[in-house]
Design an enzyme around this catalytic site. Structure first.
Site, PDB file in Angstrom:
ATOM      1  N   ARG A  67       0.831  -1.246  -0.246  1.00 11.02           N
ATOM      2  CA  ARG A  67      -0.005   0.007   0.044  1.00 11.02           C
ATOM      3  C   ARG A  67       0.813   1.441  -0.075  1.00 11.02           C
ATOM      4  O   ARG A  67       1.941   1.265   0.621  1.00 11.02           O
ATOM      5  CB  ARG A  67      -0.765   0.101   1.229  1.00 11.02           C
ATOM      6  CG  ARG A  67      -2.321  -0.221   1.109  1.00 11.02           C
ATOM      7  CD  ARG A  67      -3.143  -0.099   2.348  1.00 11.02           C
ATOM      8  NE  ARG A  67      -2.474  -0.708   3.607  1.00 11.02           N
ATOM      9  CZ  ARG A  67      -2.008  -0.229   4.485  1.00 11.02           C
ATOM     10  NH1 ARG A  67      -1.642   1.297   4.332  1.00 11.02           N
ATOM     11  NH2 ARG A  67      -1.584  -0.625   5.604  1.00 11.02           N
ATOM     12  N   TYR A 195      -1.323  -3.359  -6.855  1.00  6.27           N
ATOM     13  CA  TYR A 195      -1.331  -3.941  -5.630  1.00  6.27           C
ATOM     14  C   TYR A 195      -2.222  -4.076  -4.463  1.00  6.27           C
ATOM     15  O   TYR A 195      -2.719  -2.717  -4.187  1.00  6.27           O
ATOM     16  CB  TYR A 195       0.120  -3.763  -5.174  1.00  6.27           C
ATOM     17  CG  TYR A 195       0.558  -4.986  -4.024  1.00  6.27           C
ATOM     18  CD1 TYR A 195       1.376  -6.046  -4.890  1.00  6.27           C
ATOM     19  CD2 TYR A 195       0.242  -5.096  -2.921  1.00  6.27           C
ATOM     20  CE1 TYR A 195       1.773  -6.973  -4.315  1.00  6.27           C
ATOM     21  CE2 TYR A 195       0.820  -6.200  -2.264  1.00  6.27           C
ATOM     22  CZ  TYR A 195       1.513  -7.264  -2.895  1.00  6.27           C
ATOM     23  OH  TYR A 195       2.132  -8.100  -2.127  1.00  6.27           O
ATOM     24  N   LYS A 204      -9.607  -1.866   1.407  1.00  4.58           N
ATOM     25  CA  LYS A 204      -9.358  -0.700   2.342  1.00  4.58           C
ATOM     26  C   LYS A 204     -10.100   0.755   1.798  1.00  4.58           C
ATOM     27  O   LYS A 204     -10.403   1.537   2.585  1.00  4.58           O
ATOM     28  CB  LYS A 204      -7.996  -0.590   2.431  1.00  4.58           C
ATOM     29  CG  LYS A 204      -7.073  -1.745   2.687  1.00  4.58           C
ATOM     30  CD  LYS A 204      -7.432  -2.132   4.072  1.00  4.58           C
ATOM     31  CE  LYS A 204      -6.186  -3.125   4.493  1.00  4.58           C
ATOM     32  NZ  LYS A 204      -6.311  -3.590   5.788  1.00  4.58           N
ATOM     33  N   HIS A 224     -10.983  -1.784  11.402  1.00  5.27           N
ATOM     34  CA  HIS A 224      -9.930  -2.613  10.833  1.00  5.27           C
ATOM     35  C   HIS A 224      -9.606  -3.663  11.968  1.00  5.27           C
ATOM     36  O   HIS A 224      -8.835  -3.603  12.676  1.00  5.27           O
ATOM     37  CB  HIS A 224      -8.565  -1.874  10.822  1.00  5.27           C
ATOM     38  CG  HIS A 224      -7.502  -2.327   9.888  1.00  5.27           C
ATOM     39  ND1 HIS A 224      -6.236  -2.016  10.249  1.00  5.27           N
ATOM     40  CD2 HIS A 224      -7.509  -3.294   9.048  1.00  5.27           C
ATOM     41  CE1 HIS A 224      -5.392  -2.810   9.435  1.00  5.27           C
ATOM     42  NE2 HIS A 224      -6.164  -3.659   8.607  1.00  5.27           N
ATOM     43  N   SER A 246      -1.687  -3.572  10.428  1.00  4.89           N
ATOM     44  CA  SER A 246      -1.431  -4.356   9.202  1.00  4.89           C
ATOM     45  C   SER A 246      -0.292  -5.270   9.514  1.00  4.89           C
ATOM     46  O   SER A 246       0.834  -4.710  10.063  1.00  4.89           O
ATOM     47  CB  SER A 246      -1.143  -3.757   7.753  1.00  4.89           C
ATOM     48  OG  SER A 246      -2.173  -2.964   7.603  1.00  4.89           O
ATOM     49  N   CYS A 248       0.331  -7.687  11.807  1.00  3.22           N
ATOM     50  CA  CYS A 248       0.703  -7.809  13.126  1.00  3.22           C
ATOM     51  C   CYS A 248       0.043  -8.939  13.612  1.00  3.22           C
ATOM     52  O   CYS A 248      -0.011  -9.480  14.736  1.00  3.22           O
ATOM     53  CB  CYS A 248       0.216  -6.705  14.018  1.00  3.22           C
ATOM     54  SG  CYS A 248       1.340  -5.142  14.060  1.00  3.22           S
ATOM     55  N   ASP A 273      -9.930  -9.339   8.864  1.00  2.00           N
ATOM     56  CA  ASP A 273      -9.328  -7.833   8.677  1.00  2.00           C
ATOM     57  C   ASP A 273     -10.353  -6.689   8.803  1.00  2.00           C
ATOM     58  O   ASP A 273      -9.837  -5.589   9.131  1.00  2.00           O
ATOM     59  CB  ASP A 273      -8.705  -7.565   6.962  1.00  2.00           C
ATOM     60  CG  ASP A 273      -7.834  -6.649   6.724  1.00  2.00           C
ATOM     61  OD1 ASP A 273      -7.140  -6.186   7.489  1.00  2.00           O
ATOM     62  OD2 ASP A 273      -7.931  -6.006   5.492  1.00  2.00           O
ATOM     63  N   ASN A 362       6.188  -8.569   1.915  1.00  2.00           N
ATOM     64  CA  ASN A 362       4.835  -8.156   1.670  1.00  2.00           C
ATOM     65  C   ASN A 362       4.184  -9.032   0.805  1.00  2.00           C
ATOM     66  O   ASN A 362       3.085  -8.806   0.396  1.00  2.00           O
ATOM     67  CB  ASN A 362       4.536  -6.851   1.758  1.00  2.00           C
ATOM     68  CG  ASN A 362       3.020  -6.390   1.989  1.00  2.00           C
ATOM     69  OD1 ASN A 362       2.203  -6.835   2.707  1.00  2.00           O
ATOM     70  ND2 ASN A 362       2.319  -5.608   1.216  1.00  2.00           N
ATOM     71  N   ARG A 364       1.893 -12.064  -0.636  1.00  4.19           N
ATOM     72  CA  ARG A 364       0.438 -12.469  -0.167  1.00  4.19           C
ATOM     73  C   ARG A 364      -0.328 -13.912  -0.638  1.00  4.19           C
ATOM     74  O   ARG A 364       0.255 -14.105  -1.753  1.00  4.19           O
ATOM     75  CB  ARG A 364      -0.617 -11.413  -0.312  1.00  4.19           C
ATOM     76  CG  ARG A 364      -0.006  -9.976   0.087  1.00  4.19           C
ATOM     77  CD  ARG A 364      -0.715  -9.583   1.429  1.00  4.19           C
ATOM     78  NE  ARG A 364       0.015  -8.410   2.169  1.00  4.19           N
ATOM     79  CZ  ARG A 364      -0.717  -7.843   3.300  1.00  4.19           C
ATOM     80  NH1 ARG A 364      -2.047  -8.273   3.793  1.00  4.19           N
ATOM     81  NH2 ARG A 364      -0.391  -7.090   3.948  1.00  4.19           N
ATOM     82  N   ASN A 491      -1.760 -17.826  22.301  1.00  2.54           N
ATOM     83  CA  ASN A 491      -2.601 -16.775  22.736  1.00  2.54           C
ATOM     84  C   ASN A 491      -4.257 -16.958  23.198  1.00  2.54           C
ATOM     85  O   ASN A 491      -4.685 -16.237  23.835  1.00  2.54           O
ATOM     86  CB  ASN A 491      -2.621 -16.010  21.211  1.00  2.54           C
ATOM     87  CG  ASN A 491      -1.138 -15.414  21.037  1.00  2.54           C
ATOM     88  OD1 ASN A 491      -0.514 -15.070  21.959  1.00  2.54           O
ATOM     89  ND2 ASN A 491      -1.019 -15.134  19.901  1.00  2.54           N
TER      90      ASN A 491
HETATM   91  O1  SAT Z   1      -3.874  -2.720   2.212  1.00  6.86           O
HETATM   92  S1  SAT Z   1      -3.646  -4.128   1.785  1.00  6.86           S
HETATM   93  O2  SAT Z   1      -4.733  -4.681   1.761  1.00  6.86           O
HETATM   94  O3  SAT Z   1      -2.686  -4.061   0.620  1.00  6.86           O
HETATM   95  C1  SAT Z   1      -2.708  -4.723   3.047  1.00  6.86           C
HETATM   96  C2  SAT Z   1      -2.793  -4.218   4.390  1.00  6.86           C
HETATM   97  O4  SAT Z   1      -2.392  -3.158   4.859  1.00  6.86           O
HETATM   98  O5  SAT Z   1      -3.358  -4.896   5.177  1.00  6.86           O
HETATM   99 MN    MN Z   2      -5.447  -4.842   7.127  1.00  8.50          MN
END
Ligand code: SAT
Ligand code: MN
Length: 599
Positions: A67, A195, A204, A224, A246, A248, A273, A362, A364, A491
């Site tokens: 991003r 991307y 997002k 989020h 993001s 984590c 997410d 990053n 995916r 956890n």
């Molecule tokens: O924004 S993305 O979906 O590319 C990745 C993220 O920030 O979780």
């Molecule tokens: Mn995210």
């Protein structure tokens, strides 16, 4: 006479000049044609058909791998509505700038019309959208991530009530990359990137930035957050929503294989997410996952960290920027202890062990949610699942204890508003620096964050049964830089304590920052843990926290007048509690015990 959606498509086509326009119906037949198109374009290849049936590996442009927050703008009519945490450009100026970039951008190419629904189609919380894009890769991903095609077509043809997104790869240059949001028009314009969050506009851009704006206007929440259900030994499931920045570990937490499964505790996945929530008829906050798939970080994913997703990604999965083995299978750091011989890196070059990873950090996978073995039987419930706890968390190698509970709703909002984390590879920028990321929404809140905090505070007084609020940190390190907590499936021990607190059972100690598990309150059996290690994990250092408190004060100043008074009050009270910490001994506020303030 053409409909609103048709007029808009015509207008976009006049500007971008595509050679063909294809309405996506979501059918298998059309999907196969789009996948062929993707293969033709040569940035995508088919993986081993025997071991990874219907799986693809896509390689993005090397400068288009995450991003781009610098390129992301909120183009509200008034600059002050975007607030100090967003980039802003006036709508007319943004349109002028991007009109030049869109002009003729699709010449000789296909414009795909992607109608989609976010959420279970018949849910009162669901929303429709249409993305116009010249990227076959985007279409293939949208088909997994949203409910695409016929389910949405009728809706967008019969009503103007949908979010519009116009997307073109442009020339993929970072200098000509812009992701513009026009919240008042429910409109997104994105150019120059193919991307993830820059290009899959339903995610997002729509489900967080535009939706958060709408949620404030309409009295609900677009967050989020992952959503999970924790089943207890009696078979009852309690739902929790958790916000982490993001990359984590939201996905791993949502899909966790519980270390306490033998005791009857297991985790069900609802979302990983995004959560859309509103007050239900029963007075509880009800959450849906607007997405239909998971766009997860690949590196570090393995049978030991997330066996559920590993099971899911063996078929019908799109991999992006992963390494490739000689057997045409995807590979990334952490998948196996040793990289296989004959590996290609994420750009398709022969790879040898050394400095650079084979998979992009990053990189995916895009996988349908229904393929995850732990997917909750209620993940598509129209009314959503009732949320009993909010959990905020980030990466903090120091300072923050494993878990603590807010004293009440407003204190919980303060904890969320001051969330901080060490940065990861999910966005371009420096790695490992601590940044404040309120509610993990810093890159995703589509309006002034001071107003966003006020919206949260107001909601607390409107929900008859608000969730309890917690903060967790799986990432605390010891003096040698080693993680103190094993994380992943372990956890669940923290989730179990959270569940007990929700039920009024777990015991807690009052500290200046909130309520911590009292000694023995966390189930640690089967873990090789000394009391001393636990002590460090749960330690609250008044000096370090006084420093943190000062940092929060400076952060709050950036919001000016629009920072709610309630948060300033909370800040003042934390300061007082820290100042008194040295003289006031900790006391138990366990079962039936007294909390210092209204609970
Ligand atoms: O924004 S993305 O979906 O590319 C990745 C993220 O920030 O979780
Ligand atoms: Mn995210």
């Amino acid at each position: 006479m053409s409909t609103f959606v048709e007029q808009w498509i015509e207008e976009a086509a006049r500007l971008t000049q595509p050679a063909h326009i294809v309405w996506c119906d979501g059918s298998e037949e059309q999907e196969q044609r789009i996948l062929w198109q993707m293969l033709e374009e040569r940035h995508t290849l088919r993986l081993n058909e025997r071991t990874y049936p219907n799986c693809y590996l896509h390689r993005s442009s090397p400068t288009d791998v995450a991003r781009s927050e610098k390129a992301t703008h909120i183009c509200s009519r008034s600059e002050s509505d975007a607030g100090p945490t967003n980039h802003w450009i006036a709508p007319a100026e943004a349109k002028e700038k991007l009109t030049a970039l869109f002009r003729g951008a699709m010449e000789g190419r296909t414009m795909y019309v992607v109608p989609y629904i976010m959420g279970p189609p018949d849910s009162p919380l669901a929303q429709a959208g249409v993305e116009l894009t010249d990227s076959s890769y985007v279409v293939a991903n949208m088909r997994v991530m949203a409910r695409m095609g016929r389910v949405a077509t009728e809706r967008v043809k019969s009503s103007g009530d949908f979010v519009r997104g116009l997307h073109s790869l442009g020339d993929l240059s970072p200098d000509r990359r812009f992701i513009m949001h026009f919240p008042e028009e429910r409109l997104i314009w994105s150019v120059g990137s193919g991307y993830g969050g820059n290009a899959l506009l339903a995610k997002k851009c729509h489900a967080l930035r535009i939706a958060s704006w709408m949620a404030r206007e309409q009295g609900w929440l677009a967050e989020h957050m992952l959503i999970l259900g924790l089943e207890d030994p009696s078979g009852r499931v309690t739902y929790m929503a958790a916000a982490f920045p993001s990359s984590c570990g939201k996905t791993n937490l949502a899909m966790m294989v519980s270390a306490l499964e033998a005791q009857g505790y297991r985790v069900w996945t609802v979302g990983d997410d995004i959560a859309w929530m509103r007050i239900g008829a029963d007075g509880r906050l009800r959450a849906i996952n607007p997405e239909a798939g998971f766009f997860g970080v690949a590196p570090g994913t393995s049978l030991s960290t997330n066996p559920h997703v590993v099971a899911a990604i063996q078929r019908n999965t799109i991999f992006t920027n992963c390494g490739l083995t000689a057997a045409r299978e995807p590979w990334w750091e952490g998948m196996s202890p040793e990289p296989p011989a004959g590996l290609f890196d994420w750009q398709g070059r022969p790879w040898s062990p050394g400095q650079v990873p084979a998979a992009h950090p990053n990189s995916r996978y895009t996988v349908p949610a229904a393929q995850v073995p732990a997917i909750s039987p209620h993940w598509e419930d129209n009314e959503g699942v009732p949320i009993s706890a909010f959990i905020f968390g980030g990466r903090r190698s120091r300072l923050t204890p494993l878990v603590y509970e807010a004293l009440d709703w407003n204190h919980g909002v303060y904890i969320g508003a001051t969330l901080a984390s060490e940065t990861t590879a999910a966005a371009t920028g420096d790695l490992g620096v601590t940044r404040r990321d309120p509610m993990a929404m810093l890159p995703f809140c589509g309006y002034h964050m001071g107003d966003y905090f006020q919206h949260w505070l107001d909601l607390g007084s409107r929900v008859p049964r608000p969730p309890k609020v917690f903060h967790v940190n799986w990432f605390r390190k010891d003096a040698d830089g080693q993680f103190l907590w094993p994380g992943f499936g372990e956890n669940v021990r923290v989730l179990k304590w959270i569940l007990e607190r929700i039920e009024g059972k777990g015991s807690a100690l009052e500290t200046p920052i909130g309520l911590l598990p009292s000694p023995g309150a966390l189930t640690l059996d089967g873990l090789n843990f000394t009391g001393e290690q636990m002590e460090i994990l749960l330690h609250v250092d008044p000096n370090d926290w006084t420093e943190e408190h000062a940092g929060i004060g400076r952060f709050f100043e950036t919001f000016g007048e629009r920072l709610p008074q309630e948060l300033l009050d909370e800040h003042g009270q934390l300061g007082e509690r820290l100042a008194h910490a040295a003289s006031a001994p900790r006391h138990s506020v366990g079962k039936g015990g007294k909390t210092p303030r209204k609970d």
